[in-house]
Design an enzyme around this catalytic site. Sequence first.
Site, PDB file in Angstrom:
ATOM      1  N   GLY A  54     -35.969 -19.686 -46.899  1.00 33.04           N
ATOM      2  CA  GLY A  54     -35.749 -20.354 -48.177  1.00 33.04           C
ATOM      3  C   GLY A  54     -35.971 -19.452 -49.380  1.00 33.04           C
ATOM      4  O   GLY A  54     -36.025 -18.232 -49.262  1.00 33.04           O
ATOM      5  N   PHE A  55     -36.058 -20.082 -50.568  1.00 37.33           N
ATOM      6  CA  PHE A  55     -36.081 -19.373 -51.855  1.00 37.33           C
ATOM      7  C   PHE A  55     -34.876 -18.432 -51.884  1.00 37.33           C
ATOM      8  O   PHE A  55     -34.994 -17.228 -52.071  1.00 37.33           O
ATOM      9  CB  PHE A  55     -37.406 -18.629 -52.079  1.00 37.33           C
ATOM     10  CG  PHE A  55     -37.766 -18.575 -53.544  1.00 37.33           C
ATOM     11  CD1 PHE A  55     -38.195 -19.719 -54.206  1.00 37.33           C
ATOM     12  CD2 PHE A  55     -37.651 -17.398 -54.267  1.00 37.33           C
ATOM     13  CE1 PHE A  55     -38.502 -19.683 -55.559  1.00 37.33           C
ATOM     14  CE2 PHE A  55     -37.960 -17.357 -55.624  1.00 37.33           C
ATOM     15  CZ  PHE A  55     -38.391 -18.503 -56.262  1.00 37.33           C
ATOM     16  N   GLY A  59     -28.600 -12.380 -51.310  1.00 39.32           N
ATOM     17  CA  GLY A  59     -28.633 -11.803 -49.959  1.00 39.32           C
ATOM     18  C   GLY A  59     -28.420 -12.891 -48.920  1.00 39.32           C
ATOM     19  O   GLY A  59     -27.583 -12.761 -48.016  1.00 39.32           O
ATOM     20  N   HIS A  60     -29.175 -13.993 -49.072  1.00 37.94           N
ATOM     21  CA  HIS A  60     -28.988 -15.126 -48.159  1.00 37.94           C
ATOM     22  C   HIS A  60     -27.563 -15.683 -48.292  1.00 37.94           C
ATOM     23  O   HIS A  60     -26.920 -16.024 -47.295  1.00 37.94           O
ATOM     24  CB  HIS A  60     -29.963 -16.263 -48.498  1.00 37.94           C
ATOM     25  CG  HIS A  60     -31.419 -15.901 -48.378  1.00 37.94           C
ATOM     26  ND1 HIS A  60     -32.266 -15.845 -49.461  1.00 37.94           N
ATOM     27  CD2 HIS A  60     -32.176 -15.595 -47.300  1.00 37.94           C
ATOM     28  CE1 HIS A  60     -33.481 -15.538 -49.051  1.00 37.94           C
ATOM     29  NE2 HIS A  60     -33.462 -15.373 -47.753  1.00 37.94           N
ATOM     30  N   VAL A 199     -27.856  -6.855 -49.716  1.00 40.43           N
ATOM     31  CA  VAL A 199     -27.365  -7.159 -51.067  1.00 40.43           C
ATOM     32  C   VAL A 199     -28.447  -6.720 -52.055  1.00 40.43           C
ATOM     33  O   VAL A 199     -29.635  -6.980 -51.851  1.00 40.43           O
ATOM     34  CB  VAL A 199     -27.058  -8.661 -51.212  1.00 40.43           C
ATOM     35  CG1 VAL A 199     -26.639  -8.996 -52.635  1.00 40.43           C
ATOM     36  CG2 VAL A 199     -25.962  -9.067 -50.232  1.00 40.43           C
ATOM     37  N   SER A 208     -34.917  -9.798 -52.505  1.00 42.25           N
ATOM     38  CA  SER A 208     -35.944 -10.342 -51.615  1.00 42.25           C
ATOM     39  C   SER A 208     -36.599 -11.517 -52.314  1.00 42.25           C
ATOM     40  O   SER A 208     -36.785 -11.493 -53.535  1.00 42.25           O
ATOM     41  CB  SER A 208     -36.995  -9.262 -51.346  1.00 42.25           C
ATOM     42  OG  SER A 208     -38.170  -9.841 -50.821  1.00 42.25           O
ATOM     43  N   ARG A 210     -39.524 -12.127 -52.196  1.00 38.45           N
ATOM     44  CA  ARG A 210     -40.806 -11.611 -52.719  1.00 38.45           C
ATOM     45  C   ARG A 210     -40.651 -10.891 -54.060  1.00 38.45           C
ATOM     46  O   ARG A 210     -41.659 -10.656 -54.732  1.00 38.45           O
ATOM     47  CB  ARG A 210     -41.469 -10.686 -51.698  1.00 38.45           C
ATOM     48  CG  ARG A 210     -42.001 -11.410 -50.474  1.00 38.45           C
ATOM     49  CD  ARG A 210     -42.900 -10.533 -49.622  1.00 38.45           C
ATOM     50  NE  ARG A 210     -43.575 -11.293 -48.587  1.00 38.45           N
ATOM     51  CZ  ARG A 210     -43.132 -11.442 -47.320  1.00 38.45           C
ATOM     52  NH1 ARG A 210     -42.006 -10.872 -46.945  1.00 38.45           N
ATOM     53  NH2 ARG A 210     -43.832 -12.157 -46.448  1.00 38.45           N
TER      54      ARG A 210
HETATM   55  P1  AMP Z   1     -35.821 -14.434 -45.155  1.00 39.82           P
HETATM   56  O1  AMP Z   1     -35.602 -15.713 -45.884  1.00 39.82           O
HETATM   57  O2  AMP Z   1     -36.447 -13.359 -45.970  1.00 39.82           O
HETATM   58  O3  AMP Z   1     -36.471 -14.627 -43.804  1.00 39.82           O
HETATM   59  O4  AMP Z   1     -34.375 -13.870 -44.829  1.00 39.82           O
HETATM   60  C1  AMP Z   1     -33.431 -14.636 -44.127  1.00 39.82           C
HETATM   61  C2  AMP Z   1     -32.260 -13.757 -43.753  1.00 39.82           C
HETATM   62  O5  AMP Z   1     -31.685 -13.210 -44.942  1.00 39.82           O
HETATM   63  C3  AMP Z   1     -32.681 -12.553 -42.891  1.00 39.82           C
HETATM   64  O6  AMP Z   1     -31.692 -12.337 -41.896  1.00 39.82           O
HETATM   65  C4  AMP Z   1     -32.728 -11.439 -43.882  1.00 39.82           C
HETATM   66  O7  AMP Z   1     -32.501 -10.173 -43.314  1.00 39.82           O
HETATM   67  C5  AMP Z   1     -31.597 -11.815 -44.814  1.00 39.82           C
HETATM   68  N1  AMP Z   1     -31.773 -11.169 -46.120  1.00 39.82           N
HETATM   69  C6  AMP Z   1     -32.867 -11.188 -46.914  1.00 39.82           C
HETATM   70  N2  AMP Z   1     -32.671 -10.435 -48.005  1.00 39.82           N
HETATM   71  C7  AMP Z   1     -31.430  -9.898 -47.893  1.00 39.82           C
HETATM   72  C8  AMP Z   1     -30.632  -9.019 -48.703  1.00 39.82           C
HETATM   73  N3  AMP Z   1     -31.085  -8.519 -49.845  1.00 39.82           N
HETATM   74  N4  AMP Z   1     -29.396  -8.701 -48.269  1.00 39.82           N
HETATM   75  C9  AMP Z   1     -28.913  -9.199 -47.099  1.00 39.82           C
HETATM   76  N5  AMP Z   1     -29.616 -10.028 -46.295  1.00 39.82           N
HETATM   77  C10 AMP Z   1     -30.848 -10.383 -46.685  1.00 39.82           C
END
Ligand code: AMP
Length: 302
Positions: A54-55, A59-60, A199, A208, A210
Amino acid sequence: MELLDHGNKSDLRNPDTAILIQFVKTVTSITEMGEISRAGKAEGKRIALVPTMGFLHEGHLSLIRAARKAGDVLVVSIFVNPAQFGPAEDLDSYPRNLDRDLKLCAGEGTDIVFNPAGGDIYPEGYSTWVEETDLSRGLCGAARPGHFRGVTTVVLKLFNIVGPNIAFFGRKDYQQFKVIEKMVRDLDLPVEIVGLPTVREPDGLAMSSRNSYLSNRERKEALCLRRALLQAREMLAAGETSAAAVRREMEKLIGREPDARIDYLEFRDPETLKPRETLRPGDLAAGAVFINRIRLIDNLLL
Ligand code: AMP
């Protein structure tokens, strides 16, 4: 954009406002998610899954858009997985905004947001864990003991619940992507894994969830990891093949930022993730840097 939870996902034009009102079905029950998935498959539908915590950011959304094209039923899971956080990590403060996430998911044509409760995924007495024991050892695995065990366990559970034909991951978490690919091969899971490029913000910072923790000053300092990785690529292109020599220059660059502390900076074979002392084009350069208490990761292929 207005968002309504609705039993049957549909898009309609509101005749008064001519605004597109989009619906996304939110499912919290594991049983219901399984039923929907099985019903879809019985109709010959292809299920695409994007697991997230979430959040959501661009990228997501890049994963969600690719998944939308790849499947008939698009499921985005939103679950902040306690099992992948260490005891001293940021589980409690991890950024959350479900309302906003639901709107973003609706805007991308998501069919179902699967948002289970922690107590349903890990009920009282939960005691079964899935662990990949090779690729998950170094890099973030060394820096965050137990992290990948938590990741593989939750991802396998999500695969079992949602039953996707195809699932999308970001290469920003390169090691995670490789560990999941390996789990799928080792356990003969009937799901295709797709890894998509990182991304970035316009200045190059990897997006991110974060990043939202960073103050203005920290945000500027956070770019040092990306710069150091690019410097490694330039040094190799200019003929420097010693990993130690490249690492020293990267350390200098990051060392200029008062709030930055290196967690790790490493060069690895991009497939086996074995360490490299002599660099070759295509090698993985990966790093984790703390900006004060905020841990950021990034990587690139040299
Ligand atoms: P997370 O919510 O951080 O667990 O990320 C969920 C999915 O989004 C994971 O497969 C991450 O690798 C992907 N993800 C997070 N940040 C990025 C980004 N900047 N570019 C591409 N994919 C991302």
